[in-house]
Design an enzyme around this catalytic site. Structure first.
Site, PDB file in Angstrom:
ATOM      1  N   HIS A 217       0.814  -1.213   0.000  1.00 43.62           N
ATOM      2  CA  HIS A 217       0.000   0.000   0.000  1.00 43.62           C
ATOM      3  C   HIS A 217       0.850   1.266   0.000  1.00 43.62           C
ATOM      4  CE1 HIS A 217      -3.755   1.977  -0.344  1.00 43.62           C
ATOM      5  NE2 HIS A 217      -3.365   2.844   0.563  1.00 43.62           N
ATOM      6  N   TYR A 221       1.588   5.097  -2.669  1.00 44.52           N
ATOM      7  CA  TYR A 221       1.892   6.511  -2.353  1.00 44.52           C
ATOM      8  C   TYR A 221       3.280   6.890  -2.851  1.00 44.52           C
ATOM      9  CZ  TYR A 221      -2.335   5.872   0.163  1.00 44.52           C
ATOM     10  OH  TYR A 221      -3.641   5.574   0.477  1.00 44.52           O
ATOM     11  N   HIS A 368     -10.290   0.180 -10.404  1.00 43.33           N
ATOM     12  CA  HIS A 368      -9.794   1.129  -9.391  1.00 43.33           C
ATOM     13  C   HIS A 368      -8.353   1.512  -9.685  1.00 43.33           C
ATOM     14  CE1 HIS A 368      -8.474   2.783  -5.525  1.00 43.33           C
ATOM     15  NE2 HIS A 368      -7.612   1.796  -5.417  1.00 43.33           N
ATOM     16  N   PHE A 369      -7.502   0.498  -9.917  1.00 42.01           N
ATOM     17  CA  PHE A 369      -6.113   0.924 -10.036  1.00 42.01           C
ATOM     18  C   PHE A 369      -5.770   1.501 -11.402  1.00 42.01           C
ATOM     19  CE2 PHE A 369      -4.482  -2.758 -12.233  1.00 42.01           C
ATOM     20  CZ  PHE A 369      -4.825  -3.914 -11.563  1.00 42.01           C
ATOM     21  N   HIS A 370      -6.677   1.279 -12.390  1.00 41.57           N
ATOM     22  CA  HIS A 370      -6.399   1.972 -13.648  1.00 41.57           C
ATOM     23  C   HIS A 370      -6.748   3.460 -13.558  1.00 41.57           C
ATOM     24  CE1 HIS A 370      -5.700  -2.010 -15.461  1.00 41.57           C
ATOM     25  NE2 HIS A 370      -4.898  -1.318 -16.219  1.00 41.57           N
ATOM     26  N   ARG A 433     -10.916 -10.933 -11.515  1.00 44.19           N
ATOM     27  CA  ARG A 433      -9.696 -10.407 -12.132  1.00 44.19           C
ATOM     28  C   ARG A 433      -8.725 -11.559 -12.334  1.00 44.19           C
ATOM     29  NH1 ARG A 433      -6.185  -7.422  -7.430  1.00 44.19           N
ATOM     30  NH2 ARG A 433      -4.714  -7.162  -9.117  1.00 44.19           N
ATOM     31  N   ARG A 434      -7.673 -11.330 -13.132  1.00 43.64           N
ATOM     32  CA  ARG A 434      -6.593 -12.305 -13.259  1.00 43.64           C
ATOM     33  C   ARG A 434      -7.098 -13.663 -13.731  1.00 43.64           C
ATOM     34  NH1 ARG A 434      -2.962 -10.735  -7.855  1.00 43.64           N
ATOM     35  NH2 ARG A 434      -1.693  -9.212  -8.954  1.00 43.64           N
TER      36      ARG A 434
HETATM   37 FE1  HAS Z   1      -5.992   1.592  -3.945  1.00 42.27          FE
HETATM   38  C1  HAS Z   1      -6.207  -1.860  -4.298  1.00 42.27           C
HETATM   39  C2  HAS Z   1      -7.809   1.403  -1.025  1.00 42.27           C
HETATM   40  C3  HAS Z   1      -5.543   4.975  -3.401  1.00 42.27           C
HETATM   41  C4  HAS Z   1      -3.558   1.654  -6.393  1.00 42.27           C
HETATM   42  N1  HAS Z   1      -5.097   0.213  -5.099  1.00 42.27           N
HETATM   43  C5  HAS Z   1      -5.321  -1.167  -5.106  1.00 42.27           C
HETATM   44  C6  HAS Z   1      -4.489  -1.823  -6.098  1.00 42.27           C
HETATM   45  C7  HAS Z   1      -3.689  -0.841  -6.644  1.00 42.27           C
HETATM   46  C8  HAS Z   1      -4.098   0.419  -6.029  1.00 42.27           C
HETATM   47  C9  HAS Z   1      -2.591  -1.025  -7.692  1.00 42.27           C
HETATM   48  O1  HAS Z   1      -8.820  -0.768   0.910  1.00 42.27           O
HETATM   49  C10 HAS Z   1      -4.543  -3.305  -6.472  1.00 42.27           C
HETATM   50  C11 HAS Z   1      -3.496  -4.087  -5.767  1.00 42.27           C
HETATM   51  C12 HAS Z   1      -3.635  -5.532  -6.270  1.00 42.27           C
HETATM   52  O2  HAS Z   1      -3.116  -5.807  -7.355  1.00 42.27           O
HETATM   53  O3  HAS Z   1      -4.318  -6.318  -5.613  1.00 42.27           O
HETATM   54  N2  HAS Z   1      -6.589   2.924  -2.529  1.00 42.27           N
HETATM   55  C13 HAS Z   1      -7.336   2.666  -1.403  1.00 42.27           C
HETATM   56  C14 HAS Z   1      -7.561   3.878  -0.660  1.00 42.27           C
HETATM   57  C15 HAS Z   1      -6.918   4.884  -1.320  1.00 42.27           C
HETATM   58  C16 HAS Z   1      -6.297   4.286  -2.489  1.00 42.27           C
HETATM   59  C17 HAS Z   1      -8.376   4.019   0.600  1.00 42.27           C
HETATM   60  N3  HAS Z   1      -4.828   3.018  -4.750  1.00 42.27           N
HETATM   61  C18 HAS Z   1      -4.775   4.349  -4.386  1.00 42.27           C
HETATM   62  C19 HAS Z   1      -3.791   5.053  -5.168  1.00 42.27           C
HETATM   63  C20 HAS Z   1      -3.233   4.118  -5.999  1.00 42.27           C
HETATM   64  C21 HAS Z   1      -3.881   2.852  -5.720  1.00 42.27           C
HETATM   65  C22 HAS Z   1      -3.478   6.532  -5.024  1.00 42.27           C
HETATM   66  C23 HAS Z   1      -2.183   4.242  -7.011  1.00 42.27           C
HETATM   67  C24 HAS Z   1      -1.542   5.364  -7.304  1.00 42.27           C
HETATM   68  N4  HAS Z   1      -6.838   0.103  -2.904  1.00 42.27           N
HETATM   69  C25 HAS Z   1      -7.516   0.209  -1.690  1.00 42.27           C
HETATM   70  C26 HAS Z   1      -7.913  -1.121  -1.219  1.00 42.27           C
HETATM   71  C27 HAS Z   1      -7.451  -2.038  -2.133  1.00 42.27           C
HETATM   72  C28 HAS Z   1      -6.794  -1.262  -3.169  1.00 42.27           C
HETATM   73  C29 HAS Z   1      -8.667  -1.479   0.007  1.00 42.27           C
HETATM   74  C30 HAS Z   1      -7.548  -3.575  -2.056  1.00 42.27           C
HETATM   75  C31 HAS Z   1      -8.802  -4.049  -2.671  1.00 42.27           C
HETATM   76  C32 HAS Z   1      -8.768  -5.578  -2.696  1.00 42.27           C
HETATM   77  O4  HAS Z   1      -9.647  -6.155  -2.045  1.00 42.27           O
HETATM   78  O5  HAS Z   1      -7.876  -6.174  -3.331  1.00 42.27           O
HETATM   79  C33 HAS Z   1      -6.852   6.343  -0.869  1.00 42.27           C
HETATM   80  O6  HAS Z   1      -5.535   6.817  -0.887  1.00 42.27           O
HETATM   81  C34 HAS Z   1      -7.724   7.216  -1.738  1.00 42.27           C
HETATM   82  C35 HAS Z   1      -7.768   8.642  -1.210  1.00 42.27           C
HETATM   83  C36 HAS Z   1      -8.148   9.616  -2.294  1.00 42.27           C
HETATM   84  C37 HAS Z   1      -9.329  10.291  -2.324  1.00 42.27           C
HETATM   85  C38 HAS Z   1      -9.605  11.188  -3.503  1.00 42.27           C
HETATM   86  C39 HAS Z   1      -9.144  12.597  -3.273  1.00 42.27           C
HETATM   87  C40 HAS Z   1      -9.256  13.379  -4.564  1.00 42.27           C
HETATM   88  C41 HAS Z   1      -8.216  14.138  -5.059  1.00 42.27           C
HETATM   89  C42 HAS Z   1      -8.362  14.786  -6.416  1.00 42.27           C
HETATM   90  C43 HAS Z   1      -9.220  15.999  -6.346  1.00 42.27           C
HETATM   91  C44 HAS Z   1      -9.220  16.648  -7.681  1.00 42.27           C
HETATM   92  C45 HAS Z   1      -9.384  17.965  -7.843  1.00 42.27           C
HETATM   93  C46 HAS Z   1      -9.222  18.536  -9.211  1.00 42.27           C
HETATM   94  C47 HAS Z   1      -9.636  18.853  -6.700  1.00 42.27           C
HETATM   95  C48 HAS Z   1     -10.347  10.238  -1.270  1.00 42.27           C
HETATM   96  C49 HAS Z   1      -6.956  14.384  -4.350  1.00 42.27           C
HETATM   97  C50 HAS Z   1     -10.049  19.721  -9.478  1.00 42.27           C
HETATM   98  C51 HAS Z   1     -11.387  19.236  -9.945  1.00 42.27           C
HETATM   99  C52 HAS Z   1     -12.310  20.096 -10.395  1.00 42.27           C
HETATM  100  C53 HAS Z   1     -13.631  19.553 -10.901  1.00 42.27           C
HETATM  101  C54 HAS Z   1     -12.065  21.585 -10.408  1.00 42.27           C
END
Ligand code: HAS
Length: 550
Positions: A217, A221, A368-370, A433-434
Site C-alpha cells: 500500500h 503513495y 480502481h487501479f487503472h 480479475r486475473r
Molecule cells: Fe488503492 C487496491 C484502497 C488509493 C492503487 N489500489 C489497489 C491496487 C492498486 C491500487 C494497484 O482498501 C490493487 C493491488 C492488487 O493488485 O491487488 N486505494 C485505497 C484507498 C486509497 C487508495 C483508501 N490506490 C490508491 C492510489 C493508488 C492505488 C493513489 C495508485 C496510485 N486500494 C484500496 C484497497 C485495495 C486497493 C482497500 C484492495 C482491494 C482488494 O480487495 O484487493 C486512498 O488513498 C484514496 C484517497 C483519495 C481520495 C480522492 C481525493 C481526490 C483528489 C483529487 C481531487 C481533484 C481535484 C481537481 C480537486 C479520497 C486528491 C479539481 C477538480 C475540479 C472539478 C475543479
C-alpha cells in the site's frame, strides 16, 4: 539550466522508463483482446506471462524510473548541482536498478516467472526473478541515499533554514519508500529466494503476503506523491501563482509517512489467517491515510480559484474559465486530477470491510487501479514528460508536438474512461480479475458480462485499444523530444523547470524534524503489525511447497 552532468542520469532513467512503458502497454493490448475472446495466444505465450510483464513493467518499472528522473531533475534545480560523489551514486543506483529490472524481465519473458506483479506464493518463480526484484529495490535505495546526501549537504550550508518544498517532498517520499521496502526485502530475501532455490522446501504463505502488503500500500503513495509534488508545486507555477500554503503541503506529506504503513491488511480483508481485530484496526487507519489526499484536493481547488480570480474571474465559477486550458502541461494534469476523484472514492469503497467482500479479486479492483495509477499518476507523469525531456535535452517543445500531446492526453482519457468504467461494472457483476478467459463455457452469468454497452468485455477491449494507440503516440512524442526536436537556441525557446514560489515564513520548523515523524511511523507500524506478524510466525501452519501452474 541544469548542468549536463546532472541531466544525463535523469535522461537515462527516462529512457528505461519509456522502454518499459512500450513493452508493458503492448502486453495490456494483448490482455484485453484475450479477455474479450478476440484473441487466442500462441502456445509459447501464456496469458499470465503477459499479465506479469504488464504489471511489473508498468506499475513497478515505468513509475520508478520516471520518478527518479523527476527527483534528480528537481533536486538539482532546487538545491543546486550535484557533487561528484552524489552523481556517482546516482549512476550506481541506476545501474543496479536496471540490472535487477533486466534480470526480472528476462525471467518473465522466458516463462520462468508468470507469478504476476504481486508474485504471491505458493506460485513459485525462478529464484533469479526474486534476485532481480531484490536488486531493483537495492538500486533504488542507492539512488535514494545519493539524493539524501545532496539534501544533507544543502542543509549543512543553510543551517536552520527549511529546505525548499521540492526537496522536502522528495525526502518525504524517499523516507516512505525506504521504510516500505523493508517488508518486501524481508520476504524476498528471507522467504522467497531460499524457497525458490530449494534451500528450504516450504514457505509461510500468510507471512509472505502480509509482508508484501505492508509494502504494497505505501507503494501506491510512492507513485502518488511525485504526482502530488507536481500538483502542489508545478501547477501553481503554470497558473502564474504561488503554493497555496507551504505548511499545509508539508503537513499533508508528513501524514503519508505516518499513515501509509499500518494499513496493508486492507488488501487482505478476505484472508482467513488474520484476526478480524487487526483487519478492523488497519481499516480504521486506512481512513486516516485518506485525509492527506482530501487536504490535497482542497489545496488544488484553492490554487485554481486564487489564480483564476487573479486573472479577473468573477462570480462563483468565473475563475474556472481563466485556467490555461491551451497549455498541455496544465490540461494533462487537470484531467489526471479529475480521474482521481472516482479513483480515490473507489479506494474508500475498497477499504470498507463489508463492501470489500463484494469487490475483492474482481475486475472492480482492476478498474480502481487503472484510474489511480493509470490516470492520476500516469497522466501527471505524461504532463511532466512534455516539458521535462526538452528541459533535460535542451530541445524545443514545438507547437506541433504540443498538438500531438493534446491528442495523446485526450485519447488516453477516452480509452481509460471506457476501459475502467467497464471494469468497475463487470467487477460488480462478479467478473473475476486475473483470469485468462471470461466465457466460462457459456455459463449464463458469464454471458451477462458480454451484454450491455458499458458493462462488457468488448467495451473494455475498445478502451484498451484506444489506450494502446495513445501510448504509441506518446512513445513517438518521447522519441521526438529526446532525439528529433530542434535544439532551443533562443532564450524564448528554452524550456524551464516550472517550480512555484512557496512562502515558508509561517511554516513551523519542526515539520522538518524527520526523527519525530519516523518515530511515530515506527510506533504505528509496531502497533498494527507486531502481534499479528509474530502470531503468523509462532503459530505458522505447515508451509507450502511451490506451485508452477504455467
Ligand atoms: Fe488503492 C487496491 C484502497 C488509493 C492503487 N489500489 C489497489 C491496487 C492498486 C491500487 C494497484 O482498501 C490493487 C493491488 C492488487 O493488485 O491487488 N486505494 C485505497 C484507498 C486509497 C487508495 C483508501 N490506490 C490508491 C492510489 C493508488 C492505488 C493513489 C495508485 C496510485 N486500494 C484500496 C484497497 C485495495 C486497493 C482497500 C484492495 C482491494 C482488494 O480487495 O484487493 C486512498 O488513498 C484514496 C484517497 C483519495 C481520495 C480522492 C481525493 C481526490 C483528489 C483529487 C481531487 C481533484 C481535484 C481537481 C480537486 C479520497 C486528491 C479539481 C477538480 C475540479 C472539478 C475543479
Amino acid at each position: 539550466m541544469m548542468g549536463i552532468q546532472d541531466r544525463k542520469p535523469a535522461i537515462a532513467n527516462i529512457i528505461v522508463a519509456y522502454s518499459a512503458f512500450l513493452i508493458g502497454t503492448f502486453c495490456g493490448l494483448l490482455q484485453v483482446f484475450v479477455r474479450s475472446d478476440a484473441l487466442d495466444l500462441p502456445k509459447w505465450l501464456d496469458y499470465y506471462q503477459i499479465l506479469t510483464a504488464h504489471g511489473v513493467l508498468l506499475a513497478l518499472i515505468y513509475t520508478t524510473f520516471f520518478i527518479f528522473a523527476f527527483f534528480i531533475s528537481g533536486m538539482s534545480k532546487a538545491l543546486g548541482t550535484f557533487g561528484p560523489k552524489v552523481r556517482q551514486f546516482l549512476w550506481l543506483g541506476f545501474a543496479v536498478t536496471t540490472i535487477g529490472t533486466i534480470l526480472a524481465t528476462v525471467m518473465i519473458i522466458s516463462g520462468k516467472a508468470s507469478v504476476l506483479y504481486t508474485f504471491y506464493a505458493p506460485l513459485k518463480a525462478s529464484g533469479w526473478f526474486y534476485i532481480g526484484l531484490a536488486l531493483w529495490v537495492v538500486g533504488t535505495w542507492i539512488s535514494c541515499f545519493a539524493l539524501v546526501g545532496h539534501y544533507i549537504v544543502w542543509k549543512k550550508q543553510h543551517k536552520g533554514q527549511l529546505s525548499p518544498l521540492f526537496a522536502f517532498m522528495t525526502i518525504t517520499t524517499i523516507i516512505l519508500w525506504i521504510i516500505a521496502c523493508l517488508g518486501v526485502v524481508a520476504t524476498v530475501v528471507f522467504q522467497y529466494i531460499p524457497w525458490a532455490f530449494g534451500w528450504v522446501d516450504s514457505i509461510n504463505v500468510e507471512l509472505s503476503r502480509s509482508l508484501f502488503w505492508y509494502f504494497g500500500h505505501p507503494l501506491v503513495y510512492f507513485w502518488l506523491l511525485p504526482a502530488y509534488m507536481a500538483w502542489y508545486l508545478i501547477v501553481p507555477k503554470l497558473l502564474g501563482t504561488k503554493v497555496f500554503s507551504d505548511s499545509l503541503a508539508r503537513l499533508a506529506f508528513i501524514l503519508f509517512i505516518l499513515f501509509s504503513f499500518p494499513v496493508g491488511f486492507h488488501h487482505q480483508l478476505t484472508e482467513p489467517g488474520i484476526e478480524s481485530f487487526w483487519k478492523f484496526l488497519q481499516v480504521v487507519l486506512t481512513f486516516m491515510v485518506i485525509i492527506p489526499s482530501l487536504m490535497t484536493a482542497f489545496t488544488v481547488f484553492a490554487t485554481f480559484e486564487v489564480s483564476g480570480r487573479k486573472k479577473g474571474g468573477l462570480g462563483l465559477l468565473g475563475w474556472f474559465t481563466k485556467l490555461p486550458w491551451k497549455d498541455i502541461r496544465f490540461t494533462s494534469i487537470f484531467i489526471a486530477m479529475l480521474f482521481f476523484i472516482p479513483g480515490g472514492a473507489g479506494g474508500i469503497i475498497n477499504a470498507s470491510f463489508q463492501l470489500n467482500e463484494l469487490v475483492h479479486n474482481t475486475l472492480w479492483i482492476v478498474g480502481h487501479f487503472h484510474i489511480t495509477v493509470g490516470a492520476p499518476v500516469a497522466m501527471t507523469f505524461m504532463g511532466l514528460t512534455f516539458w521535462l525531456i526538452p528541459y533535460l535535452t535542451g530541445r524545443q517543445l514545438t507547437k506541433s508536438v504540443q498538438k500531438l500531446a493534446l491528442i495523446q492526453i485526450l485519447t488516453w482519457s477516452v480509452g481509460m474512461l471506457l476501459m475502467s468504467t467497464a471494469q468497475h461494472i463487470l467487477g460488480l457483476l462478479g467478473a473475476p480479475r486475473r483470469t485468462a478467459y471470461a466465457g466460462y463455457n457459456g455459463h449464463p452469468t458469464a454471458m451477462e458480462w458480454f451484454h450491455g454497452i458499458l458493462s462488457n468485455h468488448v467495451t473494455m477491449a475498445v478502451g484498451g485499444t484506444i489506450l494502446f494507440l495513445s501510448a504509441m503516440l506518446l512513445i513517438y512524442i518521447v522519441c521526438n523530444l529526446l532525439f528529433l526536436a530542434p535544439t532551443a537556441t533562443q532564450l524564448a525557446e528554452k524550456v524551464e523547470f516550472p517550480l512555484a514560489e512557496s512562502d515558508t515564513s509561517n511554516t513551523p520548523k519542526f515539520l522538518e524534524n524527520w526523527w519525530i515523524w519516523i518515530g511515530i511511523a515506527v510506533l504505528l507500524i509496531v502497533m498494527a503489525y507486531a502481534l499479528p506478524l509474530s502470531d503468523m510466525i509462532q503459530h505458522a501452519p505447515p508451509g507450502s511447497k511451490g506451485q508452477i501452474t504455467w
